[in-house]
Design a protein around this motif. Sequence first.
Motif, PDB file in Angstrom:
ATOM      1  N   LYS A   2      29.405 -81.484  -4.491  1.00  0.00           N
ATOM      2  CA  LYS A   2      30.116 -80.042  -3.829  1.00  0.00           C
ATOM      3  C   LYS A   2      29.624 -78.796  -4.101  1.00  0.00           C
ATOM      4  O   LYS A   2      29.339 -78.132  -3.199  1.00  0.00           O
ATOM      5  N   SER A   3      29.361 -78.538  -5.177  1.00  0.00           N
ATOM      6  CA  SER A   3      28.949 -77.364  -5.699  1.00  0.00           C
ATOM      7  C   SER A   3      27.374 -77.017  -4.854  1.00  0.00           C
ATOM      8  O   SER A   3      27.203 -75.707  -4.354  1.00  0.00           O
TER       9      SER A   3
ATOM     10  N   SER B 130      39.154 -78.628   2.758  1.00  0.00           N
ATOM     11  CA  SER B 130      38.855 -78.919   1.572  1.00  0.00           C
ATOM     12  C   SER B 130      37.676 -79.936   1.162  1.00  0.00           C
ATOM     13  O   SER B 130      37.534 -80.731   1.998  1.00  0.00           O
ATOM     14  N   ILE B 131      36.925 -79.622   0.397  1.00  0.00           N
ATOM     15  CA  ILE B 131      35.720 -80.600  -0.119  1.00  0.00           C
ATOM     16  C   ILE B 131      36.145 -81.157  -1.400  1.00  0.00           C
ATOM     17  O   ILE B 131      36.217 -80.319  -2.279  1.00  0.00           O
TER      18      ILE B 131
ATOM     19  N   PHE C 296      28.211 -75.990  -1.304  1.00  0.00           N
ATOM     20  CA  PHE C 296      28.627 -74.677  -1.280  1.00  0.00           C
ATOM     21  C   PHE C 296      27.585 -73.710  -1.292  1.00  0.00           C
ATOM     22  O   PHE C 296      27.655 -72.736  -0.558  1.00  0.00           O
TER      23      PHE C 296
ATOM     24  N   VAL D 174      36.356 -75.896  -2.584  1.00  0.00           N
ATOM     25  CA  VAL D 174      36.142 -77.196  -3.529  1.00  0.00           C
ATOM     26  C   VAL D 174      37.084 -77.048  -4.578  1.00  0.00           C
ATOM     27  O   VAL D 174      37.460 -75.968  -5.012  1.00  0.00           O
ATOM     28  N   GLU D 175      37.737 -78.162  -4.570  1.00  0.00           N
ATOM     29  CA  GLU D 175      38.773 -78.178  -5.590  1.00  0.00           C
ATOM     30  C   GLU D 175      39.004 -79.690  -6.122  1.00  0.00           C
ATOM     31  O   GLU D 175      38.945 -80.577  -5.641  1.00  0.00           O
TER      32      GLU D 175
ATOM     33  N   ASP E 101      35.578 -71.270  -4.637  1.00  0.00           N
ATOM     34  CA  ASP E 101      35.030 -72.224  -5.720  1.00  0.00           C
ATOM     35  C   ASP E 101      36.244 -72.823  -6.737  1.00  0.00           C
ATOM     36  O   ASP E 101      36.394 -71.935  -7.621  1.00  0.00           O
ATOM     37  N   GLU E 102      36.801 -73.744  -6.715  1.00  0.00           N
ATOM     38  CA  GLU E 102      37.919 -74.380  -7.502  1.00  0.00           C
ATOM     39  C   GLU E 102      38.916 -73.048  -8.084  1.00  0.00           C
ATOM     40  O   GLU E 102      39.133 -72.779  -9.233  1.00  0.00           O
TER      41      GLU E 102
END
Length: 258
Positions: free
Chosen positions: A42-43, A33-34, A46, A207-208, A176-177
């Motif tokens: 983060k985005s 996880s990031i 990705f 990513v969360e 993505d989340e």
Amino acid sequence: MSILEVRQLTKRFGGLAAVNEVSFNVEAGEILSIIGPNGAGKSTLFKLISSFLRATSGEVIYEGENIVSKAPHIVARKGVVRTFQETTIFKEMTALDNVVIAHHLRSRASLAGFYWASRTAKEDEAQFRESAEEILNYLGIGHVGNEIARNLPHGYLRALGMAIGLAAQPKLLLFDEPFAGMNHEETQQAVKQVYGIRDRGLTVLLVEHDMPAVMKISDRIVVLNFGQKIAEGTPTEIQDNEQVIEAYLGREDEEIGL
């Protein structure tokens, strides 16, 4: 064994370094996880890994090959697939048809073949439908396959997004989340689905912001702040890291549900 190596990856927008010399490895079969505050990069990270953005410098090594300059569809065909929240779902189509369409990255038939319903196109379509049904059943949502997507509850839509990602037969799946906007029960179900995806032999990078879910599901965690990696380790190590606590988690354990 590392399936992915991020080496000194940097992305600048003018004078702003959204991602600044970030390096880490992703081991085959793990869930990494990031995390980080809003605006941590983060985005952007990705998008760089999945080639939706071109890096300013650095490398993304996937199975020994630098993919940093490849087109996104080429990267996806190689096995690095990024899922989006709900933007890839056709809301007026059934859940099953959404997953069938997602298989077309693997088509043998040409566009003209599908238009004229060639033999190869018909074979592809039958194979894709069988695969789509299997994926939906595996994720526990096969019973809504014939439902129009816009009628599905939020948790089912997120699971459908996972199914769409699986349709591309990835080796490394970027989420993505995946738990955003879910209630507790939906989150617990989604966590089981991510574990199930890993059990299919995939590697998961996500990513969360949901810290209880991240701490439960992750084998390792990478923490970003202002575009830089400030920590990397197991959930316990991250939870106890003073730099992470100051930058993101806060001092009260109750804030992350621990």
